[in-house]
Design an enzyme around this catalytic site. Structure first.
Site, mmCIF file in Angstrom:
data_model
loop_
_atom_site.group_PDB
_atom_site.id
_atom_site.type_symbol
_atom_site.label_atom_id
_atom_site.label_comp_id
_atom_site.label_asym_id
_atom_site.label_seq_id
_atom_site.Cartn_x
_atom_site.Cartn_y
_atom_site.Cartn_z
ATOM 1 N N PHE A 116 37.703 60.779 41.074
ATOM 2 C CA PHE A 116 38.075 59.374 41.125
ATOM 3 C C PHE A 116 37.605 58.669 39.858
ATOM 4 C CE2 PHE A 116 39.537 56.778 44.924
ATOM 5 C CZ PHE A 116 40.431 57.723 45.357
ATOM 6 N N GLN A 230 37.803 42.470 42.882
ATOM 7 C CA GLN A 230 38.457 43.621 42.241
ATOM 8 C C GLN A 230 39.979 43.571 42.365
ATOM 9 O OE1 GLN A 230 37.955 47.932 43.770
ATOM 10 N NE2 GLN A 230 36.983 47.894 41.768
ATOM 11 N N HIS A 232 42.991 46.064 41.993
ATOM 12 C CA HIS A 232 43.257 47.503 41.936
ATOM 13 C C HIS A 232 44.406 47.739 40.954
ATOM 14 C CE1 HIS A 232 44.326 51.551 43.160
ATOM 15 N NE2 HIS A 232 43.252 51.613 43.916
ATOM 16 N N LEU A 242 49.099 48.992 48.519
ATOM 17 C CA LEU A 242 48.280 49.844 47.660
ATOM 18 C C LEU A 242 48.891 51.231 47.454
ATOM 19 C CD1 LEU A 242 45.342 50.156 46.342
ATOM 20 C CD2 LEU A 242 44.862 51.525 48.348
ATOM 21 N N GLU A 245 44.260 55.379 44.258
ATOM 22 C CA GLU A 245 43.747 55.936 43.001
ATOM 23 C C GLU A 245 43.825 57.471 43.023
ATOM 24 O OE1 GLU A 245 40.339 53.841 41.486
ATOM 25 O OE2 GLU A 245 39.281 55.703 41.074
ATOM 26 N N ARG A 276 38.097 50.756 37.450
ATOM 27 C CA ARG A 276 39.256 49.941 37.838
ATOM 28 C C ARG A 276 39.424 48.671 37.021
ATOM 29 N NH1 ARG A 276 39.090 50.697 44.430
ATOM 30 N NH2 ARG A 276 39.908 52.818 44.335
ATOM 31 N N HIS A 340 42.296 43.463 45.680
ATOM 32 C CA HIS A 340 41.993 44.621 46.523
ATOM 33 C C HIS A 340 40.652 44.539 47.239
ATOM 34 C CE1 HIS A 340 42.023 48.729 47.910
ATOM 35 N NE2 HIS A 340 40.980 49.062 47.180
ATOM 36 N N ARG A 375 33.421 47.829 41.604
ATOM 37 C CA ARG A 375 33.154 48.970 42.480
ATOM 38 C C ARG A 375 33.925 50.193 42.018
ATOM 39 N NH1 ARG A 375 36.064 51.253 46.790
ATOM 40 N NH2 ARG A 375 37.518 49.521 46.991
HETATM 41 C C1 LIG Z 1 44.565 49.630 51.471
HETATM 42 C C2 LIG Z 1 43.123 49.927 51.235
HETATM 43 C C3 LIG Z 1 42.716 51.194 50.840
HETATM 44 C C4 LIG Z 1 41.371 51.482 50.607
HETATM 45 N N1 LIG Z 1 41.003 52.743 50.236
HETATM 46 C C5 LIG Z 1 39.689 53.032 50.054
HETATM 47 C C6 LIG Z 1 39.260 54.347 49.750
HETATM 48 O O1 LIG Z 1 40.053 55.282 49.689
HETATM 49 N N2 LIG Z 1 37.942 54.570 49.557
HETATM 50 C C7 LIG Z 1 37.020 53.560 49.658
HETATM 51 O O2 LIG Z 1 35.828 53.832 49.484
HETATM 52 N N3 LIG Z 1 37.405 52.308 49.965
HETATM 53 C C8 LIG Z 1 38.705 52.024 50.177
HETATM 54 N N4 LIG Z 1 39.075 50.738 50.502
HETATM 55 C C9 LIG Z 1 38.036 49.742 50.793
HETATM 56 C C10 LIG Z 1 37.450 50.016 52.175
HETATM 57 O O3 LIG Z 1 38.430 50.542 53.008
HETATM 58 C C11 LIG Z 1 36.884 48.769 52.832
HETATM 59 O O4 LIG Z 1 36.025 48.101 51.958
HETATM 60 C C12 LIG Z 1 36.096 49.130 54.086
HETATM 61 O O5 LIG Z 1 36.851 49.975 54.925
HETATM 62 C C13 LIG Z 1 35.676 47.899 54.840
HETATM 63 O O6 LIG Z 1 35.100 48.290 56.053
HETATM 64 P P1 LIG Z 1 34.334 47.256 56.953
HETATM 65 O O7 LIG Z 1 33.832 48.027 58.133
HETATM 66 O O8 LIG Z 1 33.354 46.520 56.138
HETATM 67 O O9 LIG Z 1 35.433 46.202 57.410
HETATM 68 P P2 LIG Z 1 36.872 46.361 58.115
HETATM 69 O O10 LIG Z 1 37.289 47.748 58.272
HETATM 70 O O11 LIG Z 1 37.772 45.419 57.407
HETATM 71 O O12 LIG Z 1 36.598 45.800 59.576
HETATM 72 C C14 LIG Z 1 36.355 44.443 59.848
HETATM 73 C C15 LIG Z 1 36.167 44.265 61.342
HETATM 74 O O13 LIG Z 1 35.710 42.949 61.617
HETATM 75 C C16 LIG Z 1 36.398 42.398 62.703
HETATM 76 N N5 LIG Z 1 36.377 40.939 62.549
HETATM 77 C C17 LIG Z 1 36.572 40.213 61.431
HETATM 78 N N6 LIG Z 1 36.449 38.900 61.696
HETATM 79 C C18 LIG Z 1 36.163 38.789 63.012
HETATM 80 C C19 LIG Z 1 35.935 37.693 63.897
HETATM 81 N N7 LIG Z 1 35.981 36.412 63.488
HETATM 82 N N8 LIG Z 1 35.691 37.960 65.206
HETATM 83 C C20 LIG Z 1 35.672 39.236 65.667
HETATM 84 N N9 LIG Z 1 35.884 40.310 64.863
HETATM 85 C C21 LIG Z 1 36.122 40.080 63.560
HETATM 86 C C22 LIG Z 1 37.776 43.021 62.626
HETATM 87 O O14 LIG Z 1 38.410 43.005 63.884
HETATM 88 C C23 LIG Z 1 37.436 44.449 62.162
HETATM 89 O O15 LIG Z 1 37.137 45.245 63.286
HETATM 90 C C24 LIG Z 1 40.419 50.454 50.758
HETATM 91 C C25 LIG Z 1 40.811 49.178 51.160
HETATM 92 C C26 LIG Z 1 42.148 48.922 51.375
HETATM 93 C C27 LIG Z 1 42.526 47.510 51.771
#
Ligand SMILES: Cc1cc2nc3c(=O)[nH]c(=O)nc-3n(C[C@H](O)[C@H](O)[C@H](O)COP(=O)(O)OP(=O)(O)OC[C@H]3O[C@@H](n4cnc5c(N)ncnc54)[C@H](O)[C@@H]3O)c2cc1C
Length: 561
Positions: A116, A230, A232, A242, A245, A276, A340, A375
């Site tokens: 990556f 960021q 992307h 998206l 990468e 990135r 992103h 990142r």
């Molecule tokens: C398309 C895409 C591809 C990606 N690919 C990669 C990758 O290959 N490798 C990598 O390292 N990173 C990647 N990322 C980044 C990474 O996926 C995210 O940063 C990470 O998954 C975020 O996880 P999280 O658990 O913090 O939040 P999330 O998975 O966003 O979960 C948030 C949670 O909070 C809950 N929530 C939010 N607000 C409230 C509220 N008010 N009340 C109740 N519940 C609430 C939602 O229901 C959800 O369950 C990618 C991101 C995207 C968008």
């Protein structure tokens, strides 16, 4: 209204939330996880490319991963936190594999990797190009196995404070009934994800609306380095979808309208796999200087061959066909930089603790800080797993030492009155969707890949005007059951609050570092700005202070790829 009580409440069921929940349960706490959507619909599900780890047992070195993360962060990441993350990464990957994540394997049958951006070595573990989905489903199995209490499709509207200003619970709407509930807790961990939808377009799901950042900010926690947004390098024009990468990790080229691999000019050593921020700026320069194709540059995978594309990149192969009508084995795909990821977030220590007693944060909503100004790809999934677990451990341990929760059931009336006001107000022609779109466009114009004072001030001005309009916003749907109109309105409120912190942080940082590139201050200025931007809510608006960056052994150097 009902009142519930748990030791630890985790808000969010993405990777960070599930990992935190699991950890806190394993530490013996009574835990509940609250999520506004079904757990496996969290944005983590969309992660494609993979998760980084240096497996020392096969000759990789966590120190090297840490150095490359520090360099990637443009020296804004806290090096003690980065060391923790990189050191614990290998064990976390093995643990995930043992839980059941079917990571791809190489020809020898060992866990396989791809390379990556911003890293010399291939250390990204993956499940084809659906890594997030694979991890999220496996963690959800673990959640079911330990029979965690899940409040599913409940939307948290505020954090509850006791008389000592410690967070002791949340108020949430049960979406199916529209009922408001009080859930008391000794500790609350926010794992609510990023800020993507503050921008338009974005690669993020429509549910990624900065709720946690705004909830924490409202009770006196600080948000840090929010200006580090960021872009992307490879997203589809218009809808922002998206293209991972991993495409470049597998060897795809970036070319301009003349067919030149332009990264030669900007990052001769790392080429398409520079970090990135560097790749996004290079693409935008090509586009701005007239060497793009209809506002894009081209991602060319043709030389990789159909078989590789259909096996290792099958998901983006489908996306390219469905959304851009491009067959990746036969044609180059037009792509451009797009919003992103938010490097900044709720300021925490390496155990997820915020300065507000009872309040923790982990995952994309938090800023530990391991990503600093930029990142590295595949470091975010790692961040969710490592710091989700640590926050779960810390919250469970602290909850054990915390006495009875003293919060009056009547606190719920604050949210009830605010929601009633919103519901009672006669709707104008303004809608949450209209306000969100105007905010998103303003942010994407003013606080994007290249920034300057005038553009950022315009974005801030628009955000503040929209906040005025928001105070008069009414809700068209007056119903109780799944009132998405009401939820969108509440989300827009959270996003506007957060957008303001992004703008003011960006305006105050008069230098260029990582994703924050100012055409009016094009150089990094370590003397004045090797420090974190900390924004806290004051009586009459946001207040900026600064905190030092922790440097352990990597002194800031000129950054080139
Ligand atoms: C398309 C895409 C591809 C990606 N690919 C990669 C990758 O290959 N490798 C990598 O390292 N990173 C990647 N990322 C980044 C990474 O996926 C995210 O940063 C990470 O998954 C975020 O996880 P999280 O658990 O913090 O939040 P999330 O998975 O966003 O979960 C948030 C949670 O909070 C809950 N929530 C939010 N607000 C409230 C509220 N008010 N009340 C109740 N519940 C609430 C939602 O229901 C959800 O369950 C990618 C991101 C995207 C968008």
């Amino acid at each position: 209204m009902a009142v519930y009580q748990h030791d630890v409440v985790v808000v969010g069921a993405g990777l960070a939330g599930m990992r935190a929940t699991l950890a806190a349960i394993q530490k013996g706490a009574d835990v509940a996880m609250i999520t506004k959507v079904h757990p496996v619909r969290s944005h983590s599900n969309a992660a494609q490319g993979g998760i980084n780890a240096a497996l020392t047992s096969r000759g990789d070195d966590w120190d090297e991963h840490a150095y490359e993360t520090v360099k990637g962060s443009d020296y804004l990441g806290d090096q003690d936190a980065i060391e923790v993350m990189c050191q614990e990464a290998g064990a976390a990957i093995i643990e995930l594999e043992h839980m059941g994540v079917i990571f791809n394997r190489d020809e020898d049958g060992r866990l396989g990797t791809r390379r990556f951006g911003g890293q010399q070595r291939a250390r990204t573990f993956h499940v084809a190009d659906i890594t997030g989905q694979a991890m999220l489903h496996v963690l959800y199995e673990q959640i079911l196995k330990v029979r965690a209490r899940v409040y599913e499709e409940w939307f948290v509207t505020s954090l509850v404070l006791d008389d000592n200003k410690a967070v002791r619970g949340v108020v949430a709407i049960e979406l199916m009934t529209g009922q408001l509930h009080l859930i008391k807790a000794k500790a609350v961990i926010l794992c609510t994800g990023g800020t993507g939808r503050v921008y338009e377009p974005s690669t993020n799901g429509l549910i990624v609306t900065a709720d946690g950042q705004a909830l924490a900010y409202a009770v006196g926690a600080s948000v840090m380095d929010m200006e580090m947004v960021q872009y992307h390098p490879t997203t589809l024009m218009g809808n922002g979808v998206l293209i991972t990468e991993a495409a470049r990790g597998e060897g795809a080229y970036l070319v301009n309208k003349d067919g030149d691999r332009f990264m030669q000019k900007y990052a001769p050593n790392f080429m398409e796999l520079a970090s990135r921020d560097v790749v996004s700026r290079s693409e935008q320069t090509e586009i701005n200087e007239g060497r793009g194709v209809d506002g894009c540059v081209l991602l060319d995978l043709r030389h990789l061959g159909r078989e590789l594309i259909e096996t290792k990149l099958s998901y983006i192969n489908e996306v390219a066909l469905d959304f851009a009508n491009v067959n990746l084995a036969e044609q180059p795909l037009p792509i451009r930089p797009g919003n992103h990821y938010e490097m900044g977030g709720i300021k925490t220590d390496v155990n997820g603790r915020t300065p507000v007693a009872g309040l923790y944060a982990a995952g994309e909503c938090a800023c530990v800080s391991v990503h600093g100004g930029n990142r590295l790809g595949a470091n975010s999934l790692l961040d969710t797993i490592i710091f989700g677990r640590r926050a779960g451990d810390a919250a469970a341990a602290d909850a054990k030492e915390t006495g009875e929760v003293k919060v009056s059931d009547s606190v719920i009336s604050i949210d009830r009155d605010a929601i009633k006001n919103l519901m009672d107000r006669n709707p104008t022609s303004d809608t949450p969707a209209k306000i969100r779109l105007e905010m998103g466009k303003a942010m994407n114009e003013g606080v994007a890949v290249f920034r300057d004072e005038a553009g950022m001030q315009r974005a801030l001005h628009t955000v503040r005007e929209l906040r005025e309009r928001f105070t008069g916003l009414g809700v068209h749907d007056k119903g109780q059951v799944f009132n998405t109109n009401l939820i969108f309105a509440l989300e827009v409120g959270f996003m506007l609050e957060t957008a303001e912190t992004i703008c003011i942080g960006a305006i105050a940082r008069k230098e260029s570092r990582g994703a924050h590139f100012r055409t009016d201050y094009p150089n990094r200025d370590d003397e004045n700005f090797l420090k974190h931007t900390v924004v806290t809510k004051g009586p009459s608006g946001p207040v900026i202070t600064y905190s030092p960056v922790t440097v352990t052994k990597w002194k800031p150097q000129v950054r080139s790829y």
